[in-house]
Scaffold this motif. Structure first.
Motif, mmCIF file in Angstrom:
data_model
loop_
_atom_site.group_PDB
_atom_site.id
_atom_site.type_symbol
_atom_site.label_atom_id
_atom_site.label_comp_id
_atom_site.label_asym_id
_atom_site.label_seq_id
_atom_site.Cartn_x
_atom_site.Cartn_y
_atom_site.Cartn_z
ATOM 1 N N THR A 1 -6.117 7.036 8.504
ATOM 2 C CA THR A 1 -6.498 5.612 8.477
ATOM 3 C C THR A 1 -6.208 4.926 7.147
ATOM 4 O O THR A 1 -6.877 3.945 6.810
ATOM 5 C CB THR A 1 -7.998 5.419 8.818
ATOM 6 O OG1 THR A 1 -8.808 5.945 7.762
ATOM 7 C CG2 THR A 1 -8.353 6.097 10.130
ATOM 8 N N TYR A 2 -5.247 5.424 6.386
ATOM 9 C CA TYR A 2 -4.846 4.688 5.191
ATOM 10 C C TYR A 2 -3.963 3.525 5.609
ATOM 11 O O TYR A 2 -3.023 3.694 6.392
ATOM 12 C CB TYR A 2 -4.111 5.599 4.209
ATOM 13 C CG TYR A 2 -3.592 4.864 2.997
ATOM 14 C CD1 TYR A 2 -4.469 4.180 2.159
ATOM 15 C CD2 TYR A 2 -2.232 4.844 2.696
ATOM 16 C CE1 TYR A 2 -4.005 3.491 1.046
ATOM 17 C CE2 TYR A 2 -1.758 4.158 1.576
ATOM 18 C CZ TYR A 2 -2.656 3.484 0.765
ATOM 19 O OH TYR A 2 -2.190 2.792 -0.335
ATOM 20 N N TYR B 1 -9.369 14.369 2.730
ATOM 21 C CA TYR B 1 -10.014 13.320 3.533
ATOM 22 C C TYR B 1 -11.312 13.823 4.163
ATOM 23 O O TYR B 1 -12.377 13.207 3.996
ATOM 24 C CB TYR B 1 -9.044 12.829 4.610
ATOM 25 C CG TYR B 1 -9.621 11.749 5.493
ATOM 26 C CD1 TYR B 1 -9.825 10.460 4.999
ATOM 27 C CD2 TYR B 1 -9.959 12.011 6.816
ATOM 28 C CE1 TYR B 1 -10.342 9.460 5.807
ATOM 29 C CE2 TYR B 1 -10.490 11.019 7.632
ATOM 30 C CZ TYR B 1 -10.681 9.756 7.123
ATOM 31 O OH TYR B 1 -11.200 8.772 7.931
ATOM 32 N N ASN C 1 -13.924 14.951 1.632
ATOM 33 C CA ASN C 1 -14.677 13.817 1.110
ATOM 34 C C ASN C 1 -15.797 13.431 2.061
ATOM 35 O O ASN C 1 -16.921 13.134 1.638
ATOM 36 C CB ASN C 1 -13.731 12.632 0.900
ATOM 37 C CG ASN C 1 -14.469 11.345 0.587
ATOM 38 O OD1 ASN C 1 -15.122 11.232 -0.424
ATOM 39 N ND2 ASN C 1 -14.381 10.374 1.492
ATOM 40 N N ILE C 2 -15.501 13.443 3.378
ATOM 41 C CA ILE C 2 -16.529 13.071 4.354
ATOM 42 C C ILE C 2 -17.660 14.092 4.366
ATOM 43 O O ILE C 2 -18.847 13.740 4.428
ATOM 44 C CB ILE C 2 -15.892 12.936 5.750
ATOM 45 C CG1 ILE C 2 -14.901 11.760 5.768
ATOM 46 C CG2 ILE C 2 -16.957 12.745 6.823
ATOM 47 C CD1 ILE C 2 -14.148 11.607 7.062
ATOM 48 N N TRP D 1 -6.802 8.080 -1.989
ATOM 49 C CA TRP D 1 -6.736 9.239 -2.869
ATOM 50 C C TRP D 1 -6.401 10.503 -2.106
ATOM 51 O O TRP D 1 -5.785 11.417 -2.667
ATOM 52 C CB TRP D 1 -8.054 9.388 -3.627
ATOM 53 C CG TRP D 1 -8.241 8.316 -4.647
ATOM 54 C CD1 TRP D 1 -9.116 7.273 -4.606
ATOM 55 C CD2 TRP D 1 -7.489 8.169 -5.853
ATOM 56 N NE1 TRP D 1 -8.969 6.481 -5.706
ATOM 57 C CE2 TRP D 1 -7.990 7.005 -6.504
ATOM 58 C CE3 TRP D 1 -6.464 8.885 -6.456
ATOM 59 C CZ2 TRP D 1 -7.482 6.558 -7.718
ATOM 60 C CZ3 TRP D 1 -5.970 8.438 -7.669
ATOM 61 C CH2 TRP D 1 -6.463 7.305 -8.289
ATOM 62 N N GLY E 1 -16.412 11.119 -2.917
ATOM 63 C CA GLY E 1 -16.098 9.783 -3.410
ATOM 64 C C GLY E 1 -14.622 9.431 -3.340
ATOM 65 O O GLY E 1 -14.160 8.546 -4.069
ATOM 66 N N LEU E 2 -13.871 10.109 -2.487
ATOM 67 C CA LEU E 2 -12.436 9.868 -2.342
ATOM 68 C C LEU E 2 -12.175 9.130 -1.038
ATOM 69 O O LEU E 2 -12.620 9.565 0.025
ATOM 70 C CB LEU E 2 -11.662 11.191 -2.361
ATOM 71 C CG LEU E 2 -11.837 12.085 -3.587
ATOM 72 C CD1 LEU E 2 -11.090 13.397 -3.389
ATOM 73 C CD2 LEU E 2 -11.324 11.383 -4.836
ATOM 74 N N GLY E 3 -11.441 8.028 -1.125
ATOM 75 C CA GLY E 3 -11.054 7.316 0.073
ATOM 76 C C GLY E 3 -9.736 7.828 0.616
ATOM 77 O O GLY E 3 -9.125 8.751 0.070
ATOM 78 N N PRO E 4 -9.257 7.247 1.721
ATOM 79 C CA PRO E 4 -7.959 7.656 2.279
ATOM 80 C C PRO E 4 -6.810 7.525 1.283
ATOM 81 O O PRO E 4 -5.876 8.324 1.308
ATOM 82 C CB PRO E 4 -7.778 6.704 3.470
ATOM 83 C CG PRO E 4 -9.157 6.291 3.834
ATOM 84 C CD PRO E 4 -9.925 6.243 2.562
ATOM 85 N N ASN F 1 0.822 -1.202 0.000
ATOM 86 C CA ASN F 1 0.000 0.000 0.000
ATOM 87 C C ASN F 1 0.864 1.262 0.000
ATOM 88 O O ASN F 1 0.540 2.247 -0.671
ATOM 89 C CB ASN F 1 -0.926 0.003 1.213
ATOM 90 C CG ASN F 1 -2.072 -0.973 1.069
ATOM 91 O OD1 ASN F 1 -2.458 -1.326 -0.038
ATOM 92 N ND2 ASN F 1 -2.613 -1.425 2.189
#
Length: 289
Positions: free
Chosen positions: A214-215, A122, A125-126, A136, A131-134, A68
């Motif tokens: 939290t990535y 981050y 997005n929330i 991105w 639509g972006l996770g940690p 990762n």
């Protein structure tokens, strides 16, 4: 040139330098020995704290964290190089309406701390459902910050090419994009490569900030592994193993940078190419265009 910059040390100065080097080395070794002793005294070398690393499930977990880390660093490196190339070209443009916004964007993202950029993507997005996770959030933060630094490296590398090369190309009737593409860039690449690789080392290390959002990169996995009561909360052993992995990855990139620097030196002796940027140099705002 070295004799002009500073006075050549004599026999006494050389002796003092050797003595000071030995003293510093002894102090450093003493500090390391004291640290190891304190770790031993507090039981950080007990077998149960290190036992978890012999299990294949733990090894796969660390491997997933490493992959990762490399995935985020690899994608961010490609995007940062593209970002830097585009904005470096915009910054050397003859058109003010192109040059001014590019300068503002580069200086903005160089000034904003990297962690704030990650927080922006981050938590944005929330809040807004982008639509972006940690993943991105980490990639975009690394891209904007390191891409801005790379844009200055590219610009400084092009500026390092002797002015006569540019003037000769214009005298032949070449347009500016031809001058940059055919004359300046081929000569500047050897000057920029060591600094570029050095910045990629920084980018790789900065992926560790992803654990705050939290990535699941290597440091995030290490934090989870260190909090296991079954093995006595082995935080220190886990972080030691993690640090060794980071040191190995960064050392490989650093070796690549030094190889490129040595190769450019040898080439410069033959072709007279411009000198490479030092590995620690961060081209500032006042670099010539």
């Amino acid at each position: 040139m070295s004799a002009v910059l500073y006075e050549t040390p004599g026999p006494r100065a050389k002796l003092r330098n050797r003595i000071s080097n030995v003293v510093v080395l002894l102090v450093l070794l003493g500090a390391i020995a004291w640290l190891i002793h304190r770790m031993y005294a507090f039981g950080q070398f007990e077998g149960r704290l290190w036992r978890q690393f012999q299990y294949s499930s733990i090894q796969r977990q660390m491997l997933d964290g490493l992959l990762n880390t490399l995935r985020a660093a690899g994608l961010a490196a490609v995007l940062a190089l593209l970002f830097g190339a585009v904005f470096a070209a915009a910054r050397i443009s003859d058109h003010k309406w192109v040059r001014t916004p590019a300068t503002l964007i580069v200086e903005l993202f160089r000034a904003v701390p990297l962690l704030i950029l990650m927080f922006y993507f981050y938590f944005g997005n929330i809040q807004f459902g982008l639509g972006l996770g940690p993943f991105w959030a980490v990639v975009f933060g690394l891209t904007l910050y390191n891409g801005s630094v790379l844009a200055e490296i590219f610009r400084a590398g092009i500026a390092a090419v002797p002015k006569g090369q540019r003037e000769a190309a214009y005298a032949l009737g070449l347009r500016k994009n031809q001058v940059v593409r055919l004359v300046l860039l081929p000569q500047a690449i050897s000057a920029m490569l060591p600094a570029i690789v050095s910045q990629l080392v920084v980018l790789l290390k900065d992926t560790a900030l992803g654990f705050i959002i939290t990535y699941g990169e290597l440091l995030y996995v290490a934090k989870q592994m260190g909090g296991r009561l079954t093995y006595g909360f082995p935080y220190i052993p886990t972080y030691i193993v993690t640090a060794v992995i980071y040191i190995g990855l960064c050392s490989l990139l650093s070796l690549l940078a030094r190889y490129l620097e040595g190769r450019s030196r040898r080439r410069r002796k033959i072709t007279g190419a411009p000198p490479p940027l030092p590995l620690s140099q961060d081209p500032g705002q006042g670099a010539p265009v």
